[in-house]
Design a protein around this motif. Sequence first.
Motif, short mmCIF file in Angstrom:
data_model
loop_
_atom_site.label_atom_id
_atom_site.label_comp_id
_atom_site.label_asym_id
_atom_site.label_seq_id
_atom_site.Cartn_x
_atom_site.Cartn_y
_atom_site.Cartn_z
N SER A 190 -9.71 -21.09 42.50
CA SER A 190 -8.61 -20.99 41.52
C SER A 190 -9.07 -21.32 40.10
O SER A 190 -8.35 -21.05 39.14
N ALA A 191 -10.26 -21.91 39.96
CA ALA A 191 -10.79 -22.23 38.63
C ALA A 191 -11.54 -21.04 38.04
O ALA A 191 -12.02 -21.10 36.91
N ILE A 192 -11.67 -19.95 38.79
CA ILE A 192 -12.41 -18.77 38.31
C ILE A 192 -11.41 -17.84 37.60
O ILE A 192 -10.45 -17.36 38.23
N PRO A 193 -11.60 -17.59 36.30
CA PRO A 193 -10.63 -16.77 35.56
C PRO A 193 -10.36 -15.42 36.22
O PRO A 193 -9.21 -14.97 36.25
N GLU A 194 -11.39 -14.76 36.76
CA GLU A 194 -11.20 -13.44 37.38
C GLU A 194 -10.28 -13.53 38.59
O GLU A 194 -9.55 -12.58 38.88
N VAL A 195 -10.33 -14.64 39.30
CA VAL A 195 -9.44 -14.82 40.46
C VAL A 195 -8.00 -14.93 39.98
O VAL A 195 -7.09 -14.31 40.52
N GLY A 241 3.74 -23.36 42.29
CA GLY A 241 2.29 -23.27 42.04
C GLY A 241 1.84 -24.35 41.08
O GLY A 241 2.31 -25.49 41.15
N ARG A 242 0.90 -23.99 40.22
CA ARG A 242 0.37 -24.95 39.24
C ARG A 242 0.62 -24.49 37.80
O ARG A 242 0.66 -25.30 36.89
N ASP A 243 0.76 -23.17 37.63
CA ASP A 243 0.85 -22.59 36.27
C ASP A 243 2.00 -21.59 36.18
O ASP A 243 1.95 -20.66 35.41
N ILE A 244 3.02 -21.77 37.00
CA ILE A 244 4.10 -20.78 37.03
C ILE A 244 4.91 -20.86 35.73
O ILE A 244 5.14 -19.85 35.07
N GLY A 245 5.29 -22.08 35.34
CA GLY A 245 6.09 -22.24 34.12
C GLY A 245 5.27 -22.04 32.85
O GLY A 245 5.80 -21.66 31.82
N SER A 267 -6.33 -30.24 37.28
CA SER A 267 -5.80 -30.54 35.94
C SER A 267 -6.88 -30.55 34.85
O SER A 267 -6.56 -30.65 33.68
N HIS A 268 -8.15 -30.45 35.25
CA HIS A 268 -9.22 -30.44 34.24
C HIS A 268 -9.92 -29.10 34.09
O HIS A 268 -10.87 -28.99 33.33
N ARG A 269 -9.47 -28.08 34.83
CA ARG A 269 -10.16 -26.80 34.68
C ARG A 269 -9.80 -26.19 33.32
O ARG A 269 -8.75 -26.49 32.75
N ASP A 270 -10.68 -25.30 32.84
CA ASP A 270 -10.47 -24.71 31.51
C ASP A 270 -9.29 -23.76 31.50
O ASP A 270 -8.57 -23.67 30.52
N ILE A 271 -9.13 -23.02 32.59
CA ILE A 271 -8.10 -21.98 32.59
C ILE A 271 -6.86 -22.43 33.37
O ILE A 271 -6.98 -22.97 34.47
N ALA A 272 -5.70 -22.23 32.76
CA ALA A 272 -4.41 -22.56 33.39
C ALA A 272 -4.43 -23.90 34.12
O ALA A 272 -4.09 -23.97 35.29
N PRO A 273 -4.81 -25.00 33.42
CA PRO A 273 -4.83 -26.29 34.11
C PRO A 273 -3.41 -26.73 34.50
O PRO A 273 -2.44 -26.29 33.88
#
Length: 222
Positions: free
Chosen positions: A102-107, A128-132, A184-190
């Motif tokens: 889930s930390a891979i932008p392409e995914v 989910g984690r980034d729905i809102g 919560s620390h990934r670069d994309i959609a944390p």
Amino acid sequence: MSVAIAIDGPAGAGKSTIARLAAKELGFIYVDTGALYRAIGLAASRKGYTADDKEAVIGMLSTIKVELAFNEKQEQIVLLDGEDVSGLIRTPEISMMASAVSAIPEVRAFLLDLQRNMAHTENVIMDGRDIGTVVLPDAKVKIFLSASPECRARRRYDELVEKGMDVKYEDILSDVVARDYADSHRDIAPLKPADNAIIVDTSGEDLETSVNKLLTVMREQL
Ligand code: DC
């Protein structure tokens, strides 16, 4: 116009159980987006990839088909290349793989339209984690559901033991803490609350209390 309710929060906050019951009560479709990341985690694990094999996972995306469907009880099932893998994606190993992929932008890009399309046609409660924040930034209601790590680990432990799995509470707790950190620390959609999300803490509450608390918030906002 369909209506969307976004529920985000860390692993084991009770999102799926609470959202499923609330959806039933409101007559909405419940969409568990974590199942999509888990299906990709399972596909990667079946290929023998590890969390570090990012390029291989990206290459795999064009060769797999991930779909959400609903069975006769209106429960969500997740299909990987047409196979119902809903049960196979719930192991601690696949949880960690799901978090890694889930930390891979392409995914994330691969799964974005699929999630948005579901909300176009139906009234949904999507968790989910980034729905809102990313998937449905215009959702009518945004809730960020949380609870202490110990409380969340205990819930997940009880869930897995009930399914007959041989797991240790300490392992689950360290998985929860590791996954919180990674998510919560990934670069994309944390993982973080949307600016206009309502934060609901369910630590120490039983299911009924949490569901009622959430339903009150939803009805006020709808
Ligand atoms: O909700 P879950 O535990 O089934 O999610 C599995 C993993 O998928 C989790 O570690 C984070 C990721 N995930 C995500 O990044 N974005 C989502 N919308 C849902 C899940």
